[in-house]
Write a protein that holds these residues in place. Structure first.
Motif, PDB file in Angstrom:
ATOM      1  N   LYS A 112     -22.699  10.501  33.054  1.00 60.36           N
ATOM      2  CA  LYS A 112     -22.104  11.578  33.315  1.00 60.36           C
ATOM      3  C   LYS A 112     -22.835  12.403  33.400  1.00 60.36           C
ATOM      4  CE  LYS A 112     -18.204  14.612  34.279  1.00 60.36           C
ATOM      5  NZ  LYS A 112     -17.003  14.735  33.830  1.00 60.36           N
TER       6      LYS A 112
ATOM      7  N   LEU B 286     -21.374  11.231  26.797  1.00 64.04           N
ATOM      8  CA  LEU B 286     -21.444  11.653  28.326  1.00 64.04           C
ATOM      9  C   LEU B 286     -23.306  11.711  28.880  1.00 64.04           C
ATOM     10  CD1 LEU B 286     -19.607  15.053  27.132  1.00 64.04           C
ATOM     11  CD2 LEU B 286     -18.486  13.008  28.311  1.00 64.04           C
TER      12      LEU B 286
ATOM     13  N   ASP C 126     -18.756  18.783  27.899  1.00 65.43           N
ATOM     14  CA  ASP C 126     -18.387  18.259  29.812  1.00 65.43           C
ATOM     15  C   ASP C 126     -18.432  19.213  30.991  1.00 65.43           C
ATOM     16  OD1 ASP C 126     -16.741  15.690  31.388  1.00 65.43           O
ATOM     17  OD2 ASP C 126     -15.440  17.276  31.209  1.00 65.43           O
TER      18      ASP C 126
END
Length: 344
Positions: A210, A207, A246
């Protein structure tokens, strides 16, 4: 004033006996003793007449109604009950029974209405989520069929977009299957001992890009070589970390931070995922684990995601005999905690 059938019968009998005795008192051929005997005789006859008439005409029907209520209660509770003896105040007892059954039925009706609302919302959300990637892929493919396939640059670009849309559709379907299996207990947790530190670092790497797009920093409260052994299903727990982190990135603020920490207890570790993002309003906290529930629907649509991540995480943690606790302050961030067993 509450009167039982016996009290009411006594009062009526006394009233009738008193009237008749007063009438007989006008007759000169009755002595005082005769009047007393007449009073007693009339009272007894009135009592027997009224009481047994009351029992036969009223209480018998009330008993039938009460027996029906007892049968209804036995059918609902699915357990045998002892014989119900009738009390001296049957009307009050039946009234209470009817109120209890009515209250129970009202609760059932309210629950059915709530479930119907959730069902309607779920169907609407599923329809929307399925429609979005299908229509996107359909549009790209039809554009290619209309002649754009001859342009290599456009063809590759549109094929990639169509593939991304179908990948999103596949993810959604897989999430729906997973949550259905978790809710029905079809999936069993493959528990074993494992070191959770490299697992979390692997999630961070997954992640990281992101998070970097929003300048969000990921922090693990454990050194690189530290060992924290848990007894759980590592694949499912990794899925939980991915979903929670997330989600924190998605609803965090630019330049924010996300921390993952472990607090060792006697038998379990308390695992915390904390951020300093926008936080969650109190009215949303109890609903964030519902399927497809979004705090900011318009923003979530643009950022993608199936809307099932937190719901899946909740079921995974519950399958490990734990739960996710949420605390949040609007404008300051959110904290999610759950406990897992230490390695055996």
């Amino acid at each position: 004033m509450n009167l039982t059938s016996r009290s009411l019968t006594i009062l009526l009998s006394l009233a009738v006996a008193a009237v008749l005795t007063a009438f007989l008192a006008l007759a000169t051929y009755f002595s005082s003793k005769g009047l007393i005997v007449a009073l007693i005789a009339v009272f007894i006859c009135c009592f027997l007449l009224v009481y047994f008439s009351y029992e036969a005409l009223v209480l018998r029907e009330i008993k039938n109604v009460y027996s029906t209520l007892e049968r209804i209660k036995r059918q609902e509770s699915k357990r045998a009950e002892g014989r119900s003896f009738f009390t001296t105040d049957p009307l009050l007892k039946i009234k209470n029974e009817i109120y209890q059954i009515a209250a129970k039925k009202q609760l059932e009706i309210d629950e059915l209405r709530r479930l119907q609302t959730m069902r309607s919302e779920f169907l609407a959300d599923v329809s929307h989520e399925l429609k979005t990637p299908i229509f996107a892929a359909q549009g790209f493919i039809h554009t290619l069929l209309d002649g754009a396939v001859d342009d290599v640059t456009v063809r590759d670009k549109f094929l990639q977009k169509a593939a991304n849309s179908l990948d999103g559709l596949d993810t959604l379907v897989q999430d729906l299957i997973s949550i259905s299996q978790l809710e029905n207990g079809v999936i069993t947790m493959q528990k074993r001992n494992f070191n959770v530190v490299p697992l979390v670092r692997e999630v961070f790497e997954q992640l990281e890009f992101k998070a970097s797009q929003r300048n969000i920093s990921l922090h693990l409260d454990a050194s690189k070589n530290e060992t924290i052994l848990l007894h759980a299903d590592p694949t499912r727990i990794k899925q939980v970390f991915i979903n929670l982190i997330d989600n924190a990135i998605k609803y965090g603020r630019d330049g924010g931070n996300i921390w993952v920490s472990f607090n060792e207890g006697r038998k379990k570790y308390t695992i915390t995922v904390k951020d300093n993002g926008k936080g969650i309003a109190e009215e949303h906290i109890n609903r964030i684990f519902e399927r497809f529930y979004r705090i900011d629907k318009s923003r979530a649509r643009t950022e993608g995601g199936s809307g099932l991540g937190l719901a899946i995480s909740k079921h995974i943690i519950e399958a490990h005999r734990s739960f996710i606790a949420v605390s949040s302050i609007v404008g300051k961030g959110s904290t999610l905690r759950f406990k897992l067993l230490k390695a055996k």
